[in-house]
Motif scaffolding. Structure first.
Motif, PDB file in Angstrom:
ATOM      1  N   PRO A   1       0.828  -1.212   0.000  1.00  0.00           N
ATOM      2  CA  PRO A   1       0.000   0.000   0.000  1.00  0.00           C
ATOM      3  C   PRO A   1       0.860   1.258   0.000  1.00  0.00           C
ATOM      4  N   VAL A   2       0.428   2.252  -0.735  1.00  0.00           N
ATOM      5  CA  VAL A   2       1.179   3.499  -0.831  1.00  0.00           C
ATOM      6  C   VAL A   2       1.434   4.092   0.546  1.00  0.00           C
ATOM      7  N   ALA A   3       0.460   3.953   1.461  1.00  0.00           N
ATOM      8  CA  ALA A   3       0.603   4.518   2.800  1.00  0.00           C
ATOM      9  C   ALA A   3       1.770   3.909   3.559  1.00  0.00           C
ATOM     10  N   ASP A   4       2.191   2.691   3.177  1.00  0.00           N
ATOM     11  CA  ASP A   4       3.310   2.019   3.851  1.00  0.00           C
ATOM     12  C   ASP A   4       4.598   2.126   3.042  1.00  0.00           C
ATOM     13  N   GLY A   5       4.628   3.009   2.058  1.00  0.00           N
ATOM     14  CA  GLY A   5       5.768   3.089   1.159  1.00  0.00           C
ATOM     15  C   GLY A   5       7.094   3.350   1.845  1.00  0.00           C
ATOM     16  N   SER A   6       7.068   4.041   2.985  1.00  0.00           N
ATOM     17  CA  SER A   6       8.320   4.346   3.679  1.00  0.00           C
ATOM     18  C   SER A   6       8.998   3.095   4.223  1.00  0.00           C
ATOM     19  N   LEU A   7       8.263   1.966   4.317  1.00  0.00           N
ATOM     20  CA  LEU A   7       8.842   0.730   4.838  1.00  0.00           C
ATOM     21  C   LEU A   7       9.696   0.002   3.806  1.00  0.00           C
ATOM     22  N   ALA A   8       9.579   0.361   2.551  1.00  0.00           N
ATOM     23  CA  ALA A   8      10.231  -0.420   1.498  1.00  0.00           C
ATOM     24  C   ALA A   8      10.971   0.466   0.516  1.00  0.00           C
ATOM     25  N   LYS A   9      11.871   1.283   1.026  1.00  0.00           N
ATOM     26  CA  LYS A   9      12.730   2.064   0.144  1.00  0.00           C
ATOM     27  C   LYS A   9      13.846   1.174  -0.388  1.00  0.00           C
ATOM     28  N   ALA A  10      14.429   1.554  -1.518  1.00  0.00           N
ATOM     29  CA  ALA A  10      15.535   0.774  -2.088  1.00  0.00           C
ATOM     30  C   ALA A  10      16.653   0.628  -1.060  1.00  0.00           C
ATOM     31  N   GLY A  11      17.097  -0.611  -0.867  1.00  0.00           N
ATOM     32  CA  GLY A  11      18.144  -0.899   0.101  1.00  0.00           C
ATOM     33  C   GLY A  11      17.639  -1.333   1.457  1.00  0.00           C
ATOM     34  N   THR A  12      16.332  -1.221   1.701  1.00  0.00           N
ATOM     35  CA  THR A  12      15.763  -1.629   2.994  1.00  0.00           C
ATOM     36  C   THR A  12      15.995  -3.116   3.226  1.00  0.00           C
ATOM     37  N   LYS A  13      16.494  -3.469   4.408  1.00  0.00           N
ATOM     38  CA  LYS A  13      16.732  -4.869   4.761  1.00  0.00           C
ATOM     39  C   LYS A  13      15.411  -5.548   5.118  1.00  0.00           C
ATOM     40  N   VAL A  14      15.250  -6.799   4.680  1.00  0.00           N
ATOM     41  CA  VAL A  14      14.049  -7.570   4.980  1.00  0.00           C
ATOM     42  C   VAL A  14      14.450  -9.006   5.297  1.00  0.00           C
ATOM     43  N   THR A  15      13.506  -9.757   5.833  1.00  0.00           N
ATOM     44  CA  THR A  15      13.640 -11.210   5.896  1.00  0.00           C
ATOM     45  C   THR A  15      12.432 -11.813   5.198  1.00  0.00           C
ATOM     46  N   VAL A  16      12.651 -12.948   4.553  1.00  0.00           N
ATOM     47  CA  VAL A  16      11.588 -13.619   3.810  1.00  0.00           C
ATOM     48  C   VAL A  16      11.360 -14.997   4.417  1.00  0.00           C
ATOM     49  N   ASP A  17      10.114 -15.273   4.819  1.00  0.00           N
ATOM     50  CA  ASP A  17       9.742 -16.588   5.339  1.00  0.00           C
ATOM     51  C   ASP A  17       9.384 -17.482   4.163  1.00  0.00           C
ATOM     52  N   LEU A  18      10.142 -18.575   3.990  1.00  0.00           N
ATOM     53  CA  LEU A  18      10.003 -19.452   2.831  1.00  0.00           C
ATOM     54  C   LEU A  18       9.047 -20.608   3.123  1.00  0.00           C
ATOM     55  N   PRO A  19       8.555 -21.287   2.077  1.00  0.00           N
ATOM     56  CA  PRO A  19       7.578 -22.362   2.282  1.00  0.00           C
ATOM     57  C   PRO A  19       8.083 -23.532   3.121  1.00  0.00           C
ATOM     58  N   ASP A  20       9.410 -23.747   3.172  1.00  0.00           N
ATOM     59  CA  ASP A  20       9.934 -24.876   3.956  1.00  0.00           C
ATOM     60  C   ASP A  20      10.117 -24.538   5.428  1.00  0.00           C
ATOM     61  N   GLY A  21       9.674 -23.348   5.851  1.00  0.00           N
ATOM     62  CA  GLY A  21       9.765 -22.966   7.257  1.00  0.00           C
ATOM     63  C   GLY A  21      11.020 -22.210   7.617  1.00  0.00           C
TER      64      GLY A  21
END
Length: 351
Positions: free
Chosen positions: A213-233
């Motif tokens: 959502p555009v309102a949450d755009g500040s959470l995902a600027k280029a270079g922002t670190k994330v973690t991804v939960d994969l299907p295998d847990g």
């Protein structure tokens, strides 16, 4: 839930929907501010870090999808299979038994190159000849010289081709790196010709795509670190590498909230083995407020004169204290003012 807490709950819903950092207080019936006997449950005022975070559902895929068209005319006699990975100088397909191989470059292979030609495609070719070991000492520039032709002849000899010193779309095509075959557009035995699609490929790198959502755009600027939960847990770290420039309605027909496209790349993509198009969860962490006082969101009260407060509970009695609000995150809200200290107890609704 008291009317004052109900009013605050509504205000917090407005805050969450708007993505802002401040809300407008609603007036409530006047309440006595004198100390009174406490009849509520309590929670401590805590000091620590608050992180503005969000979880988004994404799709695991591959980067840089593109179509590869045939170079020569003839009959398709072999083609790389869907799901296979093709590296530099390996075959993508064959026409009349003659392979078309992959070389690396960002521009297309659109003509037959020969001595005297100039251009970026010449430079791309020379870079590949050098990196493959056929152009030792070759000047890498935009000029197709006799030295370039000699390097091409060495490449042609290594692949049992006629050594002409010329090279074109009937022998090579360019892509920015190794490719993964997503699907084939033709089968062995089909007639093909220049411009006819034969393969749809992607980059070999695994990526995640989702809409935010555009309102949450500040959470995902280029270079922002994330973690991804994969299907295998398991979880894998990554960062935002692509942010859409245009907002559009989401894919859900029941949700027309304006959203932007986000792409996430993994820090170690070789360790990501899940199937293509698998659903994943992306954990975003935005701003962090360090060492702040906070209380549970449901501890907030709407004060009679406007603004917000909390019910401080001490020695079995309570009093309302006006506070200034900061960041909302993780079910808590940053508060200041009113003489609040870490460890104080504030009233919360009884379960």
């Amino acid at each position: 839930m008291t009317r004052r807490r109900l009013v605050v709950a509504l205000a917090v819903i407005v805050l969450a929907a708007g993505g802002g950092a401040a809300v407008t207080a609603y007036s409530a019936p006047e309440q006595k501010s004198a100390p009174k006997k406490s009849t509520t449950a309590t929670a401590p005022v805590e000091r620590g870090d608050l992180k503005d975070s969000s979880q988004q559902t994404g799709t695991l895929g591959y980067a840089k999808e593109r179509r590869i068209n045939a170079g020569p005319s003839g009959t398709l006699t072999w083609i790389a299979g869907a799901g296979s990975t093709v590296e530099r100088d390996e075959r993508l397909y064959e026409v009349d038994g003659r392979p078309v191989r992959l070389l690396y470059g960002t521009g297309p292979m659109y003509r037959t190159l020969k001595p005297g030609d100039k251009g970026r495609d010449v430079e791309q070719l020379e870079e590949n000849l050098r990196d493959l070991g056929y152009g030792s000492g070759l000047a890498v520039d935009e000029k197709y010289t006799e030295g370039t032709a000699d390097a091409v002849k060495r490449w042609q000899k290594s692949h049992d081709l006629k050594q002409t010193g010329r090279i074109g779309p009937d022998q090579i095509t360019f892509a920015s790196g190794s490719v993964r075959v997503k699907e084939t557009g033709a089968a062995a035995g089909d007639p093909v010709g220049p411009g006819k699609p034969v393969l749809t490929v992607t980059g070999a790198e695994r990526v995640v795509r989702f809409q935010l959502p555009v309102a949450d755009g500040s959470l995902a600027k280029a270079g922002t670190k994330v973690t991804v939960d994969l299907p295998d847990g398991t979880s894998a770290p990554g960062k935002v590498t692509g942010v859409g420039k245009t907002a559009k309605a989401g894919d859900d027909p029941q949700d027309k909230t304006p959203k932007i496209d986000i792409t996430v790349s993994f820090d170690d993509p070789d360790k990501v083995k899940a199937f293509d198009q698998s659903p994943v969860t992306v954990n975003l962490t935005g701003e962090t407020r360090e060492g702040v006082l906070s209380v549970p969101v449901n501890a907030l009260l709407a004060l009679p004169g406007g603004g917000f407060g909390v019910e401080v509970v001490e020695n079995g009695r309570s009093r309302d204290v006006k506070v200034e609000l900061g960041m909302f995150a993780e079910g808590r809200v940053e508060v200041s003012g009113g003489g609040l200290r870490e460890g104080m107890k504030v009233g919360v609704p009884s379960v």
